[in-house]
Scaffold this active site. Structure first.
Site, PDB file in Angstrom:
ATOM      1  N   CYS A  41      -5.056  -3.301   2.696  1.00  0.00           N
ATOM      2  CA  CYS A  41      -4.745  -3.312   4.122  1.00  0.00           C
ATOM      3  C   CYS A  41      -5.953  -3.525   5.024  1.00  0.00           C
ATOM      4  O   CYS A  41      -6.488  -4.617   5.100  1.00  0.00           O
ATOM      5  CB  CYS A  41      -3.967  -2.046   4.488  1.00  0.00           C
ATOM      6  SG  CYS A  41      -2.961  -2.290   5.979  1.00  0.00           S
ATOM      7  N   GLU A  74       0.853  -1.196   0.000  1.00  0.00           N
ATOM      8  CA  GLU A  74       0.000   0.000   0.000  1.00  0.00           C
ATOM      9  C   GLU A  74       0.895   1.255   0.000  1.00  0.00           C
ATOM     10  O   GLU A  74       1.967   1.259   0.629  1.00  0.00           O
ATOM     11  CB  GLU A  74      -0.839  -0.040   1.291  1.00  0.00           C
ATOM     12  CG  GLU A  74      -1.741   1.137   1.551  1.00  0.00           C
ATOM     13  CD  GLU A  74      -2.437   1.028   2.930  1.00  0.00           C
ATOM     14  OE1 GLU A  74      -2.026   0.185   3.763  1.00  0.00           O
ATOM     15  OE2 GLU A  74      -3.393   1.780   3.153  1.00  0.00           O
ATOM     16  N   LYS A 103      -9.543   2.157  -1.672  1.00  0.00           N
ATOM     17  CA  LYS A 103      -9.719   1.473  -0.381  1.00  0.00           C
ATOM     18  C   LYS A 103     -11.078   1.783   0.244  1.00  0.00           C
ATOM     19  O   LYS A 103     -11.418   2.955   0.460  1.00  0.00           O
ATOM     20  CB  LYS A 103      -8.588   1.903   0.563  1.00  0.00           C
ATOM     21  CG  LYS A 103      -8.537   1.184   1.903  1.00  0.00           C
ATOM     22  CD  LYS A 103      -7.289   1.627   2.666  1.00  0.00           C
ATOM     23  CE  LYS A 103      -7.096   0.878   3.970  1.00  0.00           C
ATOM     24  NZ  LYS A 103      -5.827   1.266   4.639  1.00  0.00           N
TER      25      LYS A 103
HETATM   26  C1  ACM Z   1      -3.807   0.158   7.268  1.00  0.00           C
HETATM   27  O1  ACM Z   1      -4.939  -0.023   6.813  1.00  0.00           O
HETATM   28  N1  ACM Z   1      -2.856   0.733   6.561  1.00  0.00           N
HETATM   29  C2  ACM Z   1      -3.492  -0.260   8.637  1.00  0.00           C
END
Ligand code: ACM
Length: 265
Positions: free
Chosen positions: A145, A40, A111
């Site tokens: 993530c 990420e 995301k």
């Molecule tokens: C995250 O979602 N970077 C912990």
């Protein structure tokens, strides 16, 4: 079909887009694989102190420099690449990842579940959870993530036909690598979690990232797990067709036996 899958773990330099792109170019120059997953926000670092900082290392695609580098690499090395980056779309910033294929096609995911201070700088993703074709038509589901915390994310990708979940990450909590074993086995899919290493300090915040990037099989087997701190590109061979078989016993199928009428989602 034999399919080579890879994970890249390294430590990006905070707010230094140029250095990170040069590093990625070096780390991936000789890669021999079909699909490689990067962490990420691997072009920018993670611990932003302000929206202005975040914006300064963001880019739109397909015209941004990181996209240019990654798409050239995908073409030269004849592999699909999934990488996380700060995306700018008009006045909005997203914590995004893209799947870039050797034939020049690309697919974007923003995301869905933002983590902690990300909510100060990024808008929540609006693409939904997407399954897209990677090299040789292998179906790849994208999540980023903290999406791991929500089993609905991996389940949605698997129900949409994902064979491999690609999971660029910057993990700081200690649970994800173990939790993804369950995500893989309950959905009978491969998963590739590409995490970063190192510690970042900025604007009074200090975060240490947990490394331990991994590639998991459809029964949750750990095919590759790196350590907490190494910089490494690791590769293994899988048969993506294994993810099409959801049978658990002769009388049980992980998907056909679901009873959605009793679930609250
Ligand atoms: C995250 O979602 N970077 C912990």
């Amino acid at each position: 079909m034999s399919y080579r899958v890879s994970v890249l773990q390294f430590e990006p330099r905070l707010l230094d887009l140029k250095a990170n792109l040069a590093r990625l170019e070096r780390l991936l120059r000789d890669v021999e694989t079909d699909l490689v997953v990067l962490p990420e926000l691997c072009t920018s670092g993670y611990v932003f102190a302000s929206r202005e900082e975040t914006e300064s290392v963001s880019e739109s695609i397909p015209d941004g420099p990181a996209f240019g580098l990654i798409s050239a690499l995908a073409w030269e090395r004849k592999c699909s690449v999934v990488y996380g980056f700060a995306e700018r779309d008009g006045s909005r910033l997203y914590n995004s990842c893209a799947l870039v294929n050797p034939d020049g096609s690309h697919h974007l995911y923003r995301k869905t579940h933002l983590f902690n201070r990300e909510k100060l700088f990024f808008s929540s993703g609006n693409t939904g959870l997407k399954v897209s074709p990677a090299k040789d038509g292998v179906k790849v589901g994208l999540m980023v993530c903290f999406d791991w915390q929500f089993p609905e994310a991996a389940r949605t990708l698997a129900l949409k036909g994902a064979q491999i979940i690609c999971h660029p990450s910057n993990l700081v909590l200690p649970w994800c690598q173990q939790a993804m074993i369950t995500r893989s086995l309950e959905n009978r899919v491969f998963s590739i979690t590409a995490n970063r290493t190192g510690t970042e300090t900025n604007g009074g915040e200090n975060l240490t990232f947990t490394g331990q990037s991994q590639i998991l099989g459809t029964k949750g087997e750990i095919l590759i797990r790196l350590n907490e701190s190494e910089t490494k590109l690791a590769t293994c061979e899988i048969d993506p067709a294994e993810a099409l078989d959801k049978s658990v016993t002769p009388r049980n199928d992980a998907f056909a036996d679901r009873r959605p009428e009793f679930y609250e989602l």
